[in-house]
Enzyme design. Sequence first.
Site, PDB file in Angstrom:
ATOM      1  CE1 TYR A  43      -3.771  -3.033   0.129  1.00 36.39           C
ATOM      2  CE2 TYR A  43      -4.018  -3.085   2.324  1.00 36.39           C
ATOM      3  CZ  TYR A  43      -3.803  -2.845   1.196  1.00 36.39           C
ATOM      4  OH  TYR A  43      -4.763  -4.245   1.443  1.00 36.39           O
ATOM      5  CB  SER A  90      -5.935 -11.871   1.815  1.00 33.30           C
ATOM      6  OG  SER A  90      -6.800 -11.023   1.392  1.00 33.30           O
TER       7      SER A  90
END
Length: 308
Positions: A52, A149
Site C-alpha cells: 500500500y 487473503s
Amino acid sequence: MKYTNIAHTDLHVSNMIMGNMRLKQLSAAEAEALIKTAQEEGINFFDHADIYGKGECEELFAKAVQMNPAVREKMVIQSKCGIRPDLGIYDFSKEYIIEAANGILKRLNTDYLDLLLLHRPDPLMEPEEVAEAFNELQSSGKVRYFGISNHNPQQIELLQKHIQQKLVVNQMQFSIVHTPMIDSGVAVNMKIDQAVNRDSSVLEYSRINEMTLQAWSPFQSGFFDGPFIGDLEKYPELNEVLDRIADKYNVTNTAVAVAWITRHPANIQVVLGTTNTGRMRDACKGSDLKLTKQEWYELYKAAGNKLP
C-alpha cells in the site's frame, strides 16, 4: 460498535476494520483525523499491506498516531505480504516473508504484528518454507498470529498441513454486488452463471473451521470499478432499496451496505478503506444494525441476483 473474538486467538476486535490502502492520499494531519475518527467510533483494528503506497501508508500511519508502546497496546494491527510489484510476481519464499515482515515492523514503528496475512496465493509456494518463516517470526515475537487473503479452502488446507500455527483469518472481496461466496450456494444445481462455484465454498469452509472472514471493497462494484452506492445507471433498483431501508433506520445508505454484510451469521468483519471522516462515521453505523431477513434478501435480489 459490535465486537467479536477471533477464534483461536486472544484478540477481541471491532467488526469494523480501518483499511489503510489509500492513506497516502492524505496529509499527516488528515490521516491523524481519520484514524481518530475511526477510534472514536470504536474501531480498534487496523489493516495494512506492504504494497500500500509502496510502504508509505504504513509509515504515514505510524507518524499520524505517533506510535509508541502506549498507543500500540490499544490497537490490533495486521499487515499483508506476498505481492512483489517490483518483480511482477507473488512470493511466499521464506526469505521474502521474513524480509517483508521486518520491513512492515520498521515502517509501522512497532515490535510486533498481531496478524500477518499472505496477500494472494503463490502458485509456486513451497509450504515448508512458509512454515519455517512463520516459526521464526512467531518465536522471535514479531508476529502473534497468521492468516491469508484471497485463498480458497484447498489452498488453505495445503498451507495448514505444513504449518503449526492455526490460520485464523481470510480476507476476501465481498459486498452486496460481489457475492460469489453466496451465489453458488443459493443456486446449487442450477444451470446458470450464478451457480458456478468460484471459490470452493470458502464461506462454508470458514464457518466450519472457525476462520474469521474479512470483507474488502465493501462498497465497490467489480474489481475496483467504482462504488455501487449512488450509481443509478448500473444499480438503480439497488440504490432505491438502500435508500428506503436507510430512511427506515435513520442511517445512510452506506450504513445499510455495511449492515448487509454484518447481518450474515458468519460474523464477517468489514474493511473500511474510505479516506473521508464523514463516510467513516456513516459506515460504522452499520456495525450493529441488524437488518431483517426480508431486507437482506431484498437487497441481494436488487443487486441482480436470483433466488431459484
